[in-house]
Write a protein that holds these residues in place. Structure first.
Motif, PDB file in Angstrom:
ATOM      1  N   GLN A  91     -20.458  -9.634   5.950  1.00  0.00           N
ATOM      2  CA  GLN A  91     -21.877  -9.301   5.975  1.00  0.00           C
ATOM      3  C   GLN A  91     -22.236  -8.642   7.297  1.00  0.00           C
ATOM      4  OE1 GLN A  91     -24.674 -12.247   4.753  1.00  0.00           O
ATOM      5  NE2 GLN A  91     -23.489 -12.893   2.966  1.00  0.00           N
ATOM      6  N   PHE A  92     -23.196  -7.726   7.214  1.00  0.00           N
ATOM      7  CA  PHE A  92     -23.699  -7.037   8.388  1.00  0.00           C
ATOM      8  C   PHE A  92     -25.220  -6.956   8.284  1.00  0.00           C
ATOM      9  CE2 PHE A  92     -19.455  -5.455   7.498  1.00  0.00           C
ATOM     10  CZ  PHE A  92     -18.822  -5.584   8.727  1.00  0.00           C
ATOM     11  N   PHE A  93     -25.914  -7.481   9.270  1.00  0.00           N
ATOM     12  CA  PHE A  93     -27.381  -7.446   9.307  1.00  0.00           C
ATOM     13  C   PHE A  93     -27.986  -8.044   8.035  1.00  0.00           C
ATOM     14  CE2 PHE A  93     -25.817  -3.773  11.748  1.00  0.00           C
ATOM     15  CZ  PHE A  93     -26.285  -4.121  13.000  1.00  0.00           C
ATOM     16  N   ARG A 116     -25.253  -1.646  -8.749  1.00  0.00           N
ATOM     17  CA  ARG A 116     -24.333  -2.499  -7.987  1.00  0.00           C
ATOM     18  C   ARG A 116     -25.048  -3.193  -6.831  1.00  0.00           C
ATOM     19  NH1 ARG A 116     -18.713  -3.089  -7.207  1.00  0.00           N
ATOM     20  NH2 ARG A 116     -18.516  -4.891  -5.828  1.00  0.00           N
ATOM     21  N   PHE A 117     -26.065  -2.534  -6.272  1.00  0.00           N
ATOM     22  CA  PHE A 117     -26.785  -3.118  -5.141  1.00  0.00           C
ATOM     23  C   PHE A 117     -27.427  -4.449  -5.537  1.00  0.00           C
ATOM     24  CE2 PHE A 117     -30.453  -3.895  -2.483  1.00  0.00           C
ATOM     25  CZ  PHE A 117     -29.969  -3.658  -1.211  1.00  0.00           C
ATOM     26  N   TRP A 118     -28.168  -4.475  -6.652  1.00  0.00           N
ATOM     27  CA  TRP A 118     -28.854  -5.729  -7.002  1.00  0.00           C
ATOM     28  C   TRP A 118     -27.901  -6.755  -7.599  1.00  0.00           C
ATOM     29  CZ3 TRP A 118     -29.145  -7.821 -11.887  1.00  0.00           C
ATOM     30  CH2 TRP A 118     -28.890  -6.982 -12.974  1.00  0.00           C
ATOM     31  N   ILE A 119     -26.832  -6.296  -8.269  1.00  0.00           N
ATOM     32  CA  ILE A 119     -25.850  -7.244  -8.803  1.00  0.00           C
ATOM     33  C   ILE A 119     -25.083  -7.892  -7.651  1.00  0.00           C
ATOM     34  CG2 ILE A 119     -23.730  -7.446 -10.165  1.00  0.00           C
ATOM     35  CD1 ILE A 119     -24.880  -5.167 -11.935  1.00  0.00           C
ATOM     36  N   GLU A 120     -24.748  -7.098  -6.650  1.00  0.00           N
ATOM     37  CA  GLU A 120     -24.049  -7.626  -5.475  1.00  0.00           C
ATOM     38  C   GLU A 120     -24.908  -8.667  -4.769  1.00  0.00           C
ATOM     39  OE1 GLU A 120     -20.633  -7.774  -3.086  1.00  0.00           O
ATOM     40  OE2 GLU A 120     -20.979  -6.517  -4.861  1.00  0.00           O
ATOM     41  N   TYR A 121     -26.221  -8.469  -4.806  1.00  0.00           N
ATOM     42  CA  TYR A 121     -27.139  -9.395  -4.155  1.00  0.00           C
ATOM     43  C   TYR A 121     -27.080 -10.778  -4.810  1.00  0.00           C
ATOM     44  CZ  TYR A 121     -31.452 -11.056  -1.947  1.00  0.00           C
ATOM     45  OH  TYR A 121     -32.365 -11.762  -1.211  1.00  0.00           O
ATOM     46  N   ASN A 175     -23.153  -4.012  -0.343  1.00  0.00           N
ATOM     47  CA  ASN A 175     -24.533  -3.534  -0.393  1.00  0.00           C
ATOM     48  C   ASN A 175     -24.718  -2.311   0.498  1.00  0.00           C
ATOM     49  OD1 ASN A 175     -25.450  -6.855  -0.843  1.00  0.00           O
ATOM     50  ND2 ASN A 175     -26.237  -5.254  -2.181  1.00  0.00           N
ATOM     51  N   TRP A 176     -24.169  -2.382   1.706  1.00  0.00           N
ATOM     52  CA  TRP A 176     -24.263  -1.238   2.607  1.00  0.00           C
ATOM     53  C   TRP A 176     -23.498  -0.040   2.051  1.00  0.00           C
ATOM     54  CZ3 TRP A 176     -27.919  -1.013   5.926  1.00  0.00           C
ATOM     55  CH2 TRP A 176     -28.388  -2.165   6.563  1.00  0.00           C
ATOM     56  N   THR A 177     -22.348  -0.307   1.460  1.00  0.00           N
ATOM     57  CA  THR A 177     -21.583   0.775   0.846  1.00  0.00           C
ATOM     58  C   THR A 177     -22.381   1.425  -0.273  1.00  0.00           C
ATOM     59  OG1 THR A 177     -19.532  -0.426   1.343  1.00  0.00           O
ATOM     60  CG2 THR A 177     -19.393   1.379  -0.241  1.00  0.00           C
ATOM     61  N   SER A 178     -23.053   0.608  -1.067  1.00  0.00           N
ATOM     62  CA  SER A 178     -23.881   1.146  -2.150  1.00  0.00           C
ATOM     63  C   SER A 178     -24.975   2.053  -1.612  1.00  0.00           C
ATOM     64  CB  SER A 178     -24.507  -0.005  -2.956  1.00  0.00           C
ATOM     65  OG  SER A 178     -23.524  -0.753  -3.637  1.00  0.00           O
ATOM     66  N   ILE A 179     -25.628   1.624  -0.524  1.00  0.00           N
ATOM     67  CA  ILE A 179     -26.705   2.424   0.057  1.00  0.00           C
ATOM     68  C   ILE A 179     -26.183   3.774   0.530  1.00  0.00           C
ATOM     69  CG2 ILE A 179     -28.330   2.565   1.976  1.00  0.00           C
ATOM     70  CD1 ILE A 179     -28.619  -0.499   1.776  1.00  0.00           C
TER      71      ILE A 179
END
Length: 287
Positions: A235-237, A222-227, A243-247
């Motif tokens: 967005q944050f930073f 999901r991280f790279w697909i979201e990208y 993406n942050w949720t995925s991390i």
């Protein structure tokens, strides 16, 4: 001229008289059916009762749908409560917009309630339904194809997804093809389901570890697909909220896998084995 691309469906809803039949809803329903079917087979293979997974799903699915919609509305409020937004449309879940994070979180609450009512260990239930959830997500993503939503950046690759002019971003109204993010995620989720099925058979995962593996594998993809996605999102930073949720969720799942394997090795037994049928002659004698 681009010689090859993936077309989008011209319509996503068919009206049967006054009743709208929406492809998005059918994809969600089909995904739930597959998840319950596969989960039931896995539960029975471990000695569990035939209808337990379906009975608990009666709690988990409504909670999950509400949670998915809440997450979407909370993380994309401008579409409903911003300038020009229509608050009533926050209730229109059939138009698309179910956040997987909210669906899993609140769906887990519903499943926990169902497990408590049936005397079933929640971690065991989560392990059994994990690959089915991944397949349900894979099927559900095709609803985004019918709605022509959640696509990625513009591309001229042969598998670029053609988007109708009225569905294209305002920043690129003349660009017709975009990355089919729905397809990438659907294929990834099928791979996640196969990975969990293999690992569970190979290592006999228990105490929630099969579910944790599903979560870790899904969030990695999901991280790279979201990208790739270009729809509006908080967005944050420099990274999208998802993406942050995925991390965060990926880290938590991996930590749980490691700690659980050390503290609670092996697989738990299921308490609700099927009760053998009583022969008719024994019933008669008992009466």
């Amino acid at each position: 001229m681009q010689l090859a691309f993936l077309p989008s469906p011209p319509i996503g809803v068919i009206h049967l008289g006054p009743i709208p039949l929406r492809a998005y809803a059918f994809c969600i329903i089909l995904g739930v059916f597959v998840a319950v079917w596969l989960g039931s087979r896995r539960w029975m293979a471990r000695g569990g009762a035939k209808h337990t997974v379906g009975d608990i799903a009666i709690w988990a699915v409504p909670f999950g749908l509400v949670g998915g919609r809440l997450y979407h509305v909370i993380t994309s409020p401008d579409a409903y409560f911003g300038e020009g937004g229509e608050p009533i449309r926050a209730l229109y879940a059939w138009e698309g917009g179910l956040g997987i994070w909210g669906a899993i979180a609140l769906g887990a609450v519903g499943a926990w309630i169902g497990c408590r009512r049936h005397g079933v260990p929640f971690p065991a239930y989560a392990d059994v339904v994990a690959p089915g959830i991944a397949l349900a997500q894979a099927i559900g993503r095709w609803g985004n194809w019918f709605n022509q939503e959640l696509y990625g950046r513009a591309t001229t690759l042969p598998w670029g997804l053609e988007i109708a002019p009225e569905k294209r971003p305002a920043s690129s109204p003349d660009v017709a093809t975009y990355h089919p993010a729905f397809l990438y995620e659907s294929l990834w989720n099928v791979g996640v389901a196969l990975l969990v099925l293999w690992a569970d058979r190979r290592f006999r995962l228990g105490h929630g570890r099969a579910f944790a593996l599903y979560v870790a594998a899904y969030t990695a993809g999901r991280f790279w697909i979201e990208y790739l996605r270009i729809d509006e999102a908080q967005q944050f930073f420099g990274l999208r909220l998802n993406n942050w949720t995925s991390i965060v969720v990926f880290t938590g799942a991996v930590v749980y896998l490691v700690v659980s394997a050390r503290t609670r090795p092996g697989r738990e037994e299921l308490p609700d084995t099927e009760i053998p049928a009583i022969p008719a002659e024994q019933k008669a004698s008992a009466v």
